[in-house]
Scaffold this motif. Sequence first.
Motif, PDB file in Angstrom:
ATOM      1  N   SER A  45      49.252 -29.769 -18.423  1.00 59.68           N
ATOM      2  CA  SER A  45      48.631 -29.217 -19.641  1.00 59.68           C
ATOM      3  C   SER A  45      49.303 -27.920 -20.081  1.00 59.68           C
ATOM      4  CB  SER A  45      47.133 -28.999 -19.442  1.00 59.68           C
ATOM      5  OG  SER A  45      46.495 -30.214 -19.132  1.00 59.68           O
ATOM      6  N   GLY A  46      50.597 -27.840 -19.892  1.00 62.41           N
ATOM      7  CA  GLY A  46      51.353 -26.658 -20.299  1.00 62.41           C
ATOM      8  C   GLY A  46      51.285 -25.503 -19.327  1.00 62.41           C
ATOM      9  N   GLY A  47      50.642 -25.710 -18.187  1.00 64.33           N
ATOM     10  CA  GLY A  47      50.428 -24.620 -17.244  1.00 64.33           C
ATOM     11  C   GLY A  47      51.653 -24.156 -16.480  1.00 64.33           C
ATOM     12  N   LEU A  48      52.586 -25.055 -16.210  1.00 62.61           N
ATOM     13  CA  LEU A  48      53.761 -24.658 -15.432  1.00 62.61           C
ATOM     14  C   LEU A  48      54.613 -23.647 -16.197  1.00 62.61           C
ATOM     15  CD1 LEU A  48      55.658 -24.979 -12.962  1.00 62.61           C
ATOM     16  CD2 LEU A  48      56.823 -26.754 -14.275  1.00 62.61           C
ATOM     17  N   MET A  49      54.876 -23.936 -17.458  1.00 57.60           N
ATOM     18  CA  MET A  49      55.809 -23.119 -18.237  1.00 57.60           C
ATOM     19  C   MET A  49      55.103 -22.057 -19.085  1.00 57.60           C
ATOM     20  SD  MET A  49      58.482 -24.689 -17.180  1.00 57.60           S
ATOM     21  CE  MET A  49      59.871 -24.265 -18.173  1.00 57.60           C
ATOM     22  N   ARG A  50      53.777 -21.960 -18.994  1.00 58.79           N
ATOM     23  CA  ARG A  50      53.040 -20.987 -19.798  1.00 58.79           C
ATOM     24  C   ARG A  50      53.562 -19.584 -19.509  1.00 58.79           C
ATOM     25  NH1 ARG A  50      47.876 -22.342 -18.777  1.00 58.79           N
ATOM     26  NH2 ARG A  50      48.035 -23.864 -20.447  1.00 58.79           N
ATOM     27  N   GLY A  51      54.051 -18.930 -20.543  1.00 57.67           N
ATOM     28  CA  GLY A  51      54.579 -17.578 -20.409  1.00 57.67           C
ATOM     29  C   GLY A  51      56.080 -17.524 -20.208  1.00 57.67           C
ATOM     30  N   PHE A  52      56.725 -18.667 -19.957  1.00 56.40           N
ATOM     31  CA  PHE A  52      58.172 -18.668 -19.678  1.00 56.40           C
ATOM     32  C   PHE A  52      58.973 -18.217 -20.902  1.00 56.40           C
ATOM     33  CE2 PHE A  52      62.159 -21.260 -18.638  1.00 56.40           C
ATOM     34  CZ  PHE A  52      62.621 -20.352 -17.698  1.00 56.40           C
ATOM     35  N   THR A  53      58.623 -18.716 -22.078  1.00 55.58           N
ATOM     36  CA  THR A  53      59.338 -18.304 -23.296  1.00 55.58           C
ATOM     37  C   THR A  53      59.176 -16.806 -23.510  1.00 55.58           C
ATOM     38  OG1 THR A  53      59.041 -20.474 -24.309  1.00 55.58           O
ATOM     39  CG2 THR A  53      59.530 -18.645 -25.793  1.00 55.58           C
ATOM     40  N   GLU A  54      57.959 -16.314 -23.372  1.00 50.01           N
ATOM     41  CA  GLU A  54      57.707 -14.884 -23.564  1.00 50.01           C
ATOM     42  C   GLU A  54      58.495 -14.052 -22.557  1.00 50.01           C
ATOM     43  OE1 GLU A  54      54.189 -17.197 -25.101  1.00 50.01           O
ATOM     44  OE2 GLU A  54      55.447 -17.302 -23.324  1.00 50.01           O
ATOM     45  N   TRP A  55      58.544 -14.517 -21.314  1.00 48.92           N
ATOM     46  CA  TRP A  55      59.295 -13.805 -20.278  1.00 48.92           C
ATOM     47  C   TRP A  55      60.780 -13.755 -20.613  1.00 48.92           C
ATOM     48  CZ3 TRP A  55      62.842 -15.720 -16.532  1.00 48.92           C
ATOM     49  CH2 TRP A  55      63.162 -14.818 -15.515  1.00 48.92           C
ATOM     50  N   LEU A  56      61.317 -14.877 -21.110  1.00 49.52           N
ATOM     51  CA  LEU A  56      62.733 -14.909 -21.492  1.00 49.52           C
ATOM     52  C   LEU A  56      63.010 -13.963 -22.657  1.00 49.52           C
ATOM     53  CD1 LEU A  56      63.372 -18.746 -21.222  1.00 49.52           C
ATOM     54  CD2 LEU A  56      64.404 -16.980 -19.766  1.00 49.52           C
ATOM     55  N   VAL A  57      62.090 -13.897 -23.616  1.00 48.08           N
ATOM     56  CA  VAL A  57      62.249 -12.989 -24.753  1.00 48.08           C
ATOM     57  C   VAL A  57      62.253 -11.547 -24.262  1.00 48.08           C
ATOM     58  CG1 VAL A  57      61.059 -12.096 -26.814  1.00 48.08           C
ATOM     59  CG2 VAL A  57      61.341 -14.569 -26.503  1.00 48.08           C
ATOM     60  N   VAL A  58      61.310 -11.200 -23.396  1.00 52.15           N
ATOM     61  CA  VAL A  58      61.246  -9.840 -22.854  1.00 52.15           C
ATOM     62  C   VAL A  58      62.500  -9.536 -22.047  1.00 52.15           C
ATOM     63  CG1 VAL A  58      60.029  -8.378 -21.165  1.00 52.15           C
ATOM     64  CG2 VAL A  58      58.734  -9.686 -22.883  1.00 52.15           C
ATOM     65  N   ARG A  59      62.949 -10.491 -21.280  1.00 53.44           N
ATOM     66  CA  ARG A  59      64.161 -10.317 -20.467  1.00 53.44           C
ATOM     67  C   ARG A  59      65.372 -10.013 -21.338  1.00 53.44           C
ATOM     68  NH1 ARG A  59      67.902 -13.441 -17.650  1.00 53.44           N
ATOM     69  NH2 ARG A  59      67.954 -13.012 -15.432  1.00 53.44           N
ATOM     70  N   LYS A  60      65.440 -10.707 -22.485  1.00 48.68           N
ATOM     71  CA  LYS A  60      66.542 -10.505 -23.423  1.00 48.68           C
ATOM     72  C   LYS A  60      66.371  -9.202 -24.212  1.00 48.68           C
ATOM     73  CE  LYS A  60      69.193 -13.104 -26.822  1.00 48.68           C
ATOM     74  NZ  LYS A  60      69.304 -14.353 -27.569  1.00 48.68           N
ATOM     75  N   GLY A  61      65.121  -8.801 -24.417  1.00 45.37           N
ATOM     76  CA  GLY A  61      64.843  -7.554 -25.102  1.00 45.37           C
ATOM     77  C   GLY A  61      64.864  -7.641 -26.621  1.00 45.37           C
ATOM     78  N   GLU A  62      64.779  -8.852 -27.134  1.00 48.09           N
ATOM     79  CA  GLU A  62      64.725  -9.013 -28.590  1.00 48.09           C
ATOM     80  C   GLU A  62      63.923 -10.255 -28.947  1.00 48.09           C
ATOM     81  OE1 GLU A  62      68.849 -11.234 -29.738  1.00 48.09           O
ATOM     82  OE2 GLU A  62      69.049  -9.148 -29.086  1.00 48.09           O
ATOM     83  N   CYS A  63      63.237 -10.174 -30.072  1.00 47.81           N
ATOM     84  CA  CYS A  63      62.411 -11.298 -30.527  1.00 47.81           C
ATOM     85  C   CYS A  63      63.283 -12.491 -30.858  1.00 47.81           C
ATOM     86  CB  CYS A  63      61.613 -10.886 -31.759  1.00 47.81           C
ATOM     87  SG  CYS A  63      60.339  -9.698 -31.379  1.00 47.81           S
ATOM     88  N   SER A  64      62.699 -13.660 -30.687  1.00 45.95           N
ATOM     89  CA  SER A  64      63.403 -14.896 -30.982  1.00 45.95           C
ATOM     90  C   SER A  64      62.384 -15.957 -31.354  1.00 45.95           C
ATOM     91  CB  SER A  64      64.196 -15.357 -29.760  1.00 45.95           C
ATOM     92  OG  SER A  64      64.778 -16.617 -29.999  1.00 45.95           O
ATOM     93  N   SER A  65      62.770 -16.840 -32.239  1.00 40.97           N
ATOM     94  CA  SER A  65      61.900 -17.958 -32.590  1.00 40.97           C
ATOM     95  C   SER A  65      62.264 -19.203 -31.777  1.00 40.97           C
ATOM     96  CB  SER A  65      62.000 -18.264 -34.084  1.00 40.97           C
ATOM     97  OG  SER A  65      63.324 -18.616 -34.420  1.00 40.97           O
TER      98      SER A  65
END
Length: 106
Positions: free
Chosen positions: A11-31
């Motif tokens: 139900s989306g639980g494994l990857m929940r937050g992964f996109t946000e973490w990658l964005v923070v890691r990169k340090g810039e917003c992304s769609s």
Amino acid sequence: MFLIGFNEARSGGLMRGFTEWLVVRKGECSSFGWQALVLDEALPNVEGLGWNKLGNSNSQQEEEAVQQLLTLLYEFLTMRDDVMALARMYGEYHSLHSRAEGSGGA
């Protein structure tokens, strides 16, 4: 595709937050979603953005991208187990988006 299917089964639980973490890691917003963000990080010297990189890569680069995905996923899941680290990550994610919205981008 396996990770996408497994994530859906959870139900989306494994990857929940992964996109946000990658964005923070990169340090810039992304769609981009996590798949494209991982490709951009794993194949920085391959022409294109996100999914477009696959059309310009070779099998060795694709194997490196899979290894990078597994490394990133392990790092993320380790971080996600720490409640305070997870809260900080979401705070940084919110801050990135607030700054982007304030400057006219999102």
